[in-house]
Structures are given as structure tokens and as C-alpha cells.
Design an enzyme around this catalytic site. Structure first.
Site, PDB file in Angstrom:
ATOM      1  N   CYS A 723       0.813  -1.087  -0.115  1.00 31.13           N
ATOM      2  CA  CYS A 723       0.050  -0.219  -0.013  1.00 31.13           C
ATOM      3  C   CYS A 723       0.818   1.328  -0.072  1.00 31.13           C
ATOM      4  CB  CYS A 723      -1.028  -0.019   1.096  1.00 31.13           C
ATOM      5  SG  CYS A 723      -2.275  -1.196   1.238  1.00 31.13           S
ATOM      6  N   HIS A 724       2.196   1.160   0.424  1.00 29.63           N
ATOM      7  CA  HIS A 724       2.926   2.350   0.815  1.00 29.63           C
ATOM      8  C   HIS A 724       4.263   1.970   0.421  1.00 29.63           C
ATOM      9  CE1 HIS A 724       4.750   5.301   3.599  1.00 29.63           C
ATOM     10  NE2 HIS A 724       3.771   5.882   3.467  1.00 29.63           N
ATOM     11  N   PHE A 725       4.759   2.416  -0.865  1.00 25.24           N
ATOM     12  CA  PHE A 725       4.244   2.984  -1.924  1.00 25.24           C
ATOM     13  C   PHE A 725       4.242   2.086  -3.147  1.00 25.24           C
ATOM     14  CE2 PHE A 725       6.044   6.319   0.587  1.00 25.24           C
ATOM     15  CZ  PHE A 725       5.069   7.261   0.726  1.00 25.24           C
ATOM     16  N   VAL A 730       7.754   0.772   1.468  1.00 26.00           N
ATOM     17  CA  VAL A 730       8.311   1.212   2.786  1.00 26.00           C
ATOM     18  C   VAL A 730       7.225   1.214   3.901  1.00 26.00           C
ATOM     19  CG1 VAL A 730       7.924   3.806   2.152  1.00 26.00           C
ATOM     20  CG2 VAL A 730       9.611   3.055   3.755  1.00 26.00           C
TER      21      VAL A 730
END
Length: 831
Positions: A723-725, A730
Site C-alpha cells: 500500500c505504501h508506496f 516502505v
């Protein structure tokens, strides 16, 4: 047949009666003329469908006209072939053969929706495998005792659906025959071209000729252990509707309103669009409608993305029987499939997907193989068919799309199965669909709950998270189609939905530019369900505000000055205060972000922002934060908060006596997750299960008021990395803060600090400014993280218990986070 049992509301007009379709329109004299390059014209093909085969193929076929039944084309209004232009076949010989046909789509076609041809007609127009197999002499073998039925096929759409006025060309081939006793099977395929452009491939199609006895004892679709295992293995998903429907059961009146292009009158005012917007996003009229009652469960099905059940009531003398076929009435498989397509249209509107574009069509999904099995026939003796549609994919990328598996039942027996059936919403050619140069688009069709026009909407923000950045922000960002660029978080960790306004100019990074964005917080969001109380957790406050702020700088063009750099985006510093704790479930969070500073240094661009969050006009969260865009070299040389040296934790440096240290193992079954007094306090779980163990020293830490040392093993498949990123995984810094907050809540539970409070619950601490510094990140290959929490104040007030602490977080070898005045609150539950 009777209408739906639910009576229409007084303000809803009764649906018009279904118009009677003429059995056969008169054939124009021009159609009777034979032109060069035409083997059989429209008159010949209508004669084949409704009259004499001998008049078309020649006197040697006269015997067939005396049979009880023979292979025919469908009659009008389901007759979709204008001419045959090529034929490679030997009459009366069952061998591989080819035929080329054309269908001129009338400008005033009865089935068209705003000039668009539905999938049923697009598929059915390739119906001349029937003509070809008849020419090859199959009826000489069947002697009128066996009739045609389609068994299997696979379809792949290659382009958009046709529109009225186009000519469809079908290149059809029969590839082989198989004889099993008196039963003959044949295998065929076709390619469909619309005005010369390939739009559809049909492959691996199998049809056969069956006796009445064989058809009266169908096997139905047999679901194997492999089918059941495949279904059980489908991944669970989540999708946040763009608008929440107020109605989940639709009757004929509701479907008629959807055919009139009035989704707001069915699903609620948030589903409505301005007059004239999206005239094509509606159901076909009653003549082609293949569902009468629909029930939607948006969290049903094996993927928890949606389950639709529907019924079509059948009339024995309806047009769909009398035309298909004149001496062998059976419901066309393409019409059955059309019912499934209409259910996907309904579901896209139910989920609010139509709100993303101003002038779009329903389109099939190109490149996906749709597998169809038919193991039973629907005839005039059947009173209804029932649909069961299980949604397997639901996404805004690259356009609003739904994919589903479908079973169609006669009684309790499934007789038709479609796998991987897909539908999407796509802008018409020439329609504005993204920001223009400079980033300010024309109106793209989306209004918020208050009726304000959005500048860009959920479709564009989805692209900014995991799609095409130029779709999100305009043509200047096409340079990133072939290189890695920063994205905002996606999926369950994306907390910005729309941009409402921009005050600023692309390319001008001087202070003062402002952006207003919005995020709709669902009542049933995962973070409410998995939090330690039914309130918005700190990480969502942080992420929503930070995502909105950074999007302002990115939209203005912070990276466009050096497009050759493959920047990554990182939060560096910040401070924020919850000024009022309000219930945000089901509300729209409005962000107001302001650019305070931009600084360009070697390998990096730094930007500082201020922001405030509000709901219903009331500000509840304020802050300021510094972000950086970093080139790979800058990220590779991180030294943490201590210039590359290792700063030991408190427990390492102080070495408290073993009897002062108590290790608490955490997990869903740990007693530490529950209130020792039997009250309502507990630790969060699910995706908030961020700490494996804690070493607690009740009188330890820098301030002697309490100390916690937490540890978490890091797995490469942690949920937040995807989800990130996108392309730059990360761990979110806000989840590091959540781990610290979990430890603070554990301290409250372990020390029983809320004793005596009536129905205590955890809450976000108000009027305490937390600040943070990040100088590094947790990556997939980091083995662990660990942190120190130093309690510095336990404040008991009349209406709350407040804990304030400082904290540090490490990755192996480096201290990378520093938190000041991180706080939790316990207050009586007023509910």
C-alpha cells in the site's frame, strides 16, 4: 406474468408496457438485389431464417424443408446479418469451412443505448456458423430429429463495443467435426471487425445437435473439486463505494428508472449527476432487459466484493422465444449473458462508479478471456431463470471495472456458467477525462455530497496511487510512463478521494498555493473495526493530512524540473494537534493544505506545508509537516538521527535489574489485549497488531514514570508494503507511531490506570501537540524494528486520563524516528 411483489412508490411512474416487436420487417427492394461480392443478401438470409432453405441453397436441399426442424438463423428482431461476402465450403460435405458475413448496424437500432450496441448483439451477430453448418449438410444427417445447441465458447474483446451505423464483419471458421453415434459436435471460431477494427475473438466454441430426449435430461453445470478449490482460493478484497446506495433490492420500477438514466432516484441523491451527464450509462429498455428483480450484497461472495442475485420472469410467447428459433424456440445464450452484463451495469452504478466521468459508456474489458459453458436449455415451458453473480475484482484502474463469475439456474440446477465476465466504464472518444495542461480540467462530472463540483475525483486519485500519473495530474506527467515516480499510498491506506479546488499555478512552487481535498470515511472502515475503540486512529489522521498536503506540492510540479530523477517521497518532520475529537464515521473529512516553502538542493526537493482537517465545517485537526523528494543516491546514504552511529536503547544503557523488567508477549490471544477490570479497554488488532513483545519497567525511563521497550519482527509480506508506496515499498511512519501508541495503551492496561472510570475507552488525546522526526525507513528486507517509550506524565482529570510520552524507534543499527509528546487518552464512553 405478475410484476414484482413490492408496489411502486407513488412518485415512481409505472414502467411502460413492453412494446411488441414485429416478427419480420419488410425487406427493402435493395436488399433483394445481388451485388458484386455478395453471395447471399439480406433477403436470402431472412428466407433462410423463416422460409425455405432450398430457395437459398438450391433444389438439392429441398428435402430439408420437409423436416420437422432444421438449422435456421434467428428471425427478426434477433436476426443480425445483412450479407455473406465470402464462402469456402463444399455443400453437403461436413468438413472444415469458412464464411465471411457482414451486419450493418441500423442508425435507429431497437436495442441501442445512446447509439451503443450491447454485448449480446455484438456476440450474436456472428450467428452464421448456423448458416455454414447448414450449407455443409448437417440436416441431411439429423433428418429433423436433432437441433442445434451451443455448449462451450471463450470470448476475448479486443476493442470497444460497436456503435450504430457501423458495419460488423465476421470471419467464421468451422475447424472440425466429431461424431459420437448419432450426435455430431462441431468446433468453430470467429473474429469480429467493426469498420475494419478487430473488436472480438470467439475461440474454442463447441456446438452440437441433440435429440429431444437428450435435451430433456440435461446434466447441468457440474462443479468439480477443482472448481470449489479455485473459488475457495480467491483472495479477499475491499472496495469503498464512491457513493453508498440506500437501496439494495431493485424491482421492475427501479430498473425502469435506471433505463431512464436516473440512478439518483434509485440509489439516492449522492448517485445523481447533472442533467445531460452520462446519457449512455443506463440499462437497455424493457425489450432487451433480461432481469426483473435484483438483490445486491456489496460484501457478499467469496472475495467479499459483491454478490448479486436476480430473477428474469419468462413469458412463453415472448419475442425472445418466437424468433430463436421459429421451429425450435429456445432462449439465446447471448441473451442470457446479456442479463449478466446488465447486472454488472447495475453494480457499477450501485457502487457510484458512474460518477467519475462526464460522458462515458459501459464497455467490455479488453484482453480478458471469458469462458462460457452451457449445459441446459431454457424453453417456453420455463417460467424463470435465476442469476448468481460473484464479484471477483472491483477497481477504478485503469477505468471503473467489475469482474465476476456467473451461474444461471433453472430451478436449483445451474445450466450456464460464465467465468471472468467483465465490464468497465470508459469515456467516449473526445470526452475530457483528466486534467488538462496546467492541471485544471473542465468539469469531469463528479460532485461531492454537498453538491460542489470536484476538480478531480476518485478515478484520478486512484491513478495517483497506482496508475498513470498523467491520468491523475495532466499531460505534463506523461514523462513518467516509462520511469519510476512517486505515488501516494493506495488501497486500504489511501485517505484522499477528491481534489475540490486549487489556488496556485503549476510550476510556481513559491509559498501561498492552497488545495482543498476530501476523504469520505466509511462507517464500516477497517480502521474503525480493528481499532481499540470505534474511533478514527492516529495513523489515519496523520496519513490523511499528510497525503493531502504532499499531493498539493506534487500537483504543482515539485518533480517536473528534473524529470530524469527517479524520486522517492518521504516525510521528514511534522507536528499536529487534535483540537477536537469527533465521530467521523460516515462523514467527509475536508483537508485545507497550504504550501509554506520549497527548497531545491542536490538530489532532493524539500517542501513544507500547513494543514487543517474539518468535518461539517468544524476544524478538528491541525498541523505542519516537511516532506522531501529524494533521488536514489540520497536515500542510499541515510545516517539516521545520530549521524550514522548507534545510540543504544534505555534498557541497553541503563541495564535495570531483571526483577524490575517484565516481558509481555503480545498477540490476539494475549491477556494483555483485554481490560483487567473487565471493562471496555483493549488493544487494537488486525492490521494494528504491530508489536510482538514489550519489556515494561513501571518506574523506568528518562522520567522515572514508566518505560516500555517494544519489538516487532518485519516480514517482507507485511500488508502495508504493497500500500505504501507502489514501486517503492516502505513502512508508513504513522504505523511506527501506532506501535508506540499500542505500547502506551498496554501500559494503561498493565498498570490498571483507568480503575474507577465508568465504561472507559481509549481515545485520541486532544490538545496535545505531537511532533516527530523521521530520518530513515523500514524496508521489506529489514528484519526488525524496536522502540523505546518514556512515559513523562500521567494526568488524571475529571473527564479523562491522559498519558504523554516521548519515544524513539530503531531499525537494525540506526535510530530513525523521534517522537515528542505522543499521547493516549482514556475517557468514559458516553454511548
Amino acid at each position: 406474468m405478475s410484476t414484482a411483489s413490492t408496489p411502486p412508490a407513488p412518485q415512481v411512474p409505472a414502467p411502460p408496457p413492453v412494446p411488441a416487436l414485429p416478427p419480420a420487417p419488410p425487406v427493402p427492394e435493395a436488399a433483394r438485389e445481388v451485388h458484386e461480392g455478395v453471395i447471399w443478401n439480406e433477403a436470402d438470409l431472412l428466407e433462410f431464417a423463416t422460409g425455405s432453405v432450398a430457395k437459398v441453397f438450391g433444389p438439392e436441399f429441398a428435402e430439408i424443408d420437409g423436416f420437422r426442424a432444421r438449422v435456421r438463423l434467428p428471425a427478426p428482431p434477433y436476426h443480425f446479418v445483412t450479407r455473406v461476402t465470402a464462402l469456402d465450403a463444399e455443400p453437403g460435405v461436413l468438413r472444415p469451412a469458412r464464411i465471411t458475413t457482414e451486419y450493418d448496424v441500423p442508425e435507429d437500432a431497437w436495442y441501442a443505448v445512446d447509439g451503443g450496441v450491447p454485448p449480446a448483439v455484438t456476440v450474436e451477430s456472428g450467428q452464421c456458423d448456423l448458416l455454414l453448418v447448414s450449407y455443409l449438410g448437417i440436416d441431411f444427417r439429423n433428418k429433423g430429429e436433432r437441433v442445434y445447441r451451443l455448449l462451450d465458447s471463450s470470448l476475448v474483446f479486443r476493442g470497444g463495443l460497436p456503435t450504430t451505423g457501423q458495419t460488423l464483419r465476421y470471419e467464421i471458421s468451422i475447424d472440425r467435426f466429431v461424431h459420437q453415434g448419432e450426435t455430431t459436435l462441431f468446433f468453430f471460431s470467429y473474429d469480429c471487425y467493426a469498420d475494419g477494427e478487430l473488436i472480438l475473438e470467439l475461440r474454442d466454441a463447441c456446438a452440437g445437435f441433440f435429440s429431444k430426449q437428450e435435451l430433456d435430461t440435461p446434466l447441468g453445470i457440474v462443479l468439480t473439486d477443482q472448481d470449489r478449490a479455485r473459488r475457495a482460493a480467491l483472495p479477499k478484497g475491499t472496495f469503498k463505494p464512491l457513493a453508498y446506495a440506500r437501496k439494495d433490492h431493485l424491482d421492475r420500477d427501479d430498473l425502469e428508472l435506471l433505463a431512464q438514466g436516473r440512478p439518483g432516484d434509485v440509489f439516492g441523491p449522492e448517485h445523481a449527476q447533472d442533467p445531460g451527464i452520462n446519457p449512455a450509462l443506463r440499462l437497455p429498455d424493457a425489450r432487451l432487459r433480461m432481469v426483473d428483480e435484483v438483490t445486491v450484497d456489496r460484501k457478499g461472495g467469496p472475495c467479499e466484493l459483491g454478490l448479486l442475485t436476480a430473477v428474469k420472469h419468462l413469458e412463453p410467447d415472448a419475442w425472445y422465444f418466437t424468433c430463436h428459433f421459429p421451429d425450435d424456440p429456445v432462449l439465446a445464450g447471448s441473451l442470457i449473458a446479456e442479463g449478466a452484463i446488465q447486472l454488472l451495469q447495475i453494480y457499477l452504478m450501485h457502487q457510484g462508479m458512474h460518477l467519475t466521468l462526464p460522458d462515458a459508456r459501459f464497455q467490455t474489458v479488453p484482453g480478458r478471456r471469458i469462458d462460457v459453458q452451457v449445459r441446459g436449455q431454457v424453453t417456453p415451458k420455463d417460467t424463470e431463470i435465476r442469476y448468481e453473480v460473484e464479484v471477483t475484482e472491483l477497481t477504478l484502474l485503469p477505468r471503473p471495472t467489475v469482474i465476476a463469475d456467473v451461474l444461471i439456474y433453472l430451478g436449483d440446477k445451474p445450466v450456464v456458467r460464465m467465468q471472468n465476465l467483465g465490464l468497465q466504464i470508459v469515456e467516449k472518444p473526445g470526452t475530457p477525462y483528466r486534467p488538462e495542461t496546467g492541471g485544471v480540467p473542465r468539469f469531469l462530472g463528479r460532485r461531492n455530497r454537498a453538491g460542489e463540483a470536484a476538480m478531480i475525483n476518485e478515478l484520478h486519485l486512484a491513478h495517483s496511487a497506482k496508475g498513470l500519473l498523467d491520468m491523475a495530474m495532466g499531460p505534463e506527467f506523461e514523462i513518467y510512463r516509462t520511469s519510476r515516480a512517486p505515488y501516494i499510498p493506495n488501497g486500504d491506506f489511501q485517505f484522499v478521494d477528491r481534489v475540490m479546488s486549487l489556488t496556485g499555478t503549476r510550476g510556481d512552487l513559491s509559498p501561498g498555493s492552497e488545495m482543498v481535498t476530501e476523504y469520505d470515511s466509511p462507517e464500516d472502515a477497517w480502521y474503525y473495526r480493528e481499532n481499540s475503540s470505534p474511533s478514527m486512529p492516529n495513523c489515519v489522521y496523520m496519513e490523511s493530512s499528510l497525503q493531502a498536503a504532499i499531493f498539493l506540492g506534487y500537483y504543482l510540479g515539485a518533480t517536473l524540473r528534473e524529470p530524469q530523477e527517479e524520486y522517492s517521497i518521504r516525510n521528514l518532520d511534522g507536528r499536529a494537534t487534535l483540537v477536537k475529537d469527533i465521530d467521523l464515521r460516515g462523514k467527509t473529512v475536508r483537508h485545507h493544505s497550504r504550501l509554506l516553502m520549497t527548497s531545491v538542493v542536490s538530489g532532493a526537493v524539500l517542501q513544507n506545508f500547513s494543514y487543517e482537517l474539518s468535518a461539517d465545517g468544524e476544524v478538528f485537526y491541525t498541523g505542519e509537516s516537511l516532506f522531501g523528494y529524494f533521488a536514489p543516491a540520497a536515500l542510499a546514504n541515510q545516517v539516521g538521527l545520530d549521524s550514522g552511529s548507534y545510540r543504544p536503547t534505555w534498557i541497553e544503557s541503563e541495564k535495570p535489574a531483571p526483577e524490575r523488567v517484565r516481558r509481555i508477549e503480545l498477540g490476539p490471544d494475549s491477556p494483555a489485549f483485554r481490560d483487567p477490570s473487565g471493562g471496555g479497554l483493549h488493544l487494537p488488532g488486525g492490521r494494528f497488531d504491530l508489536v510482538d513483545r514489550v519489556d515494561l519497567v513501571a518506574d523506568g525511563g528518562r522520567h522515572g514514570a514508566g518505560y516500555l521497550h517494544g519489538h516487532r519482527s518485519i516480514r517482507p509480506d507485511e500488508w502495508y508494503f504493497d500500500c505504501h508506496f507502489h514501486r517503492d515499498p516502505v513502512m508508513p511512519g504513522s504505523l511506527g507511531v501506532e506501535a508506540v501508541l499500542q505500547a502506551l495503551r498496554l501500559f494503561v492496561l498493565d498498570q490498571d490506570l483507568a480503575r474507577g472510570m465508568t465504561r472507559p475507552r481509549f481515545a485520541m488525546a486532544t490538545d496535545v501537540e505531537m511532533s516527530w522526526k523521521y530520518r530513515g525507513q523500514i524496508l521489506r528486507d529489514d528484519r526488525e524494528l524496536f522502540f523505546d517509550v518514556h512515559v513523562k506524565e500521567v494526568r488524571k482529570e475529571a473527564d479523562r486520563l491522559l498519558l504523554i510520552a516521548d519515544a524513539d524507534l530503531w531499525k537494525p543499527g540506526l535510530r530513525i524516528y523521534e517522537l515528542t509528546d505522543v499521547a493516549v487518552e482514556v475517557r468514559p464512553d458516553a454511548g
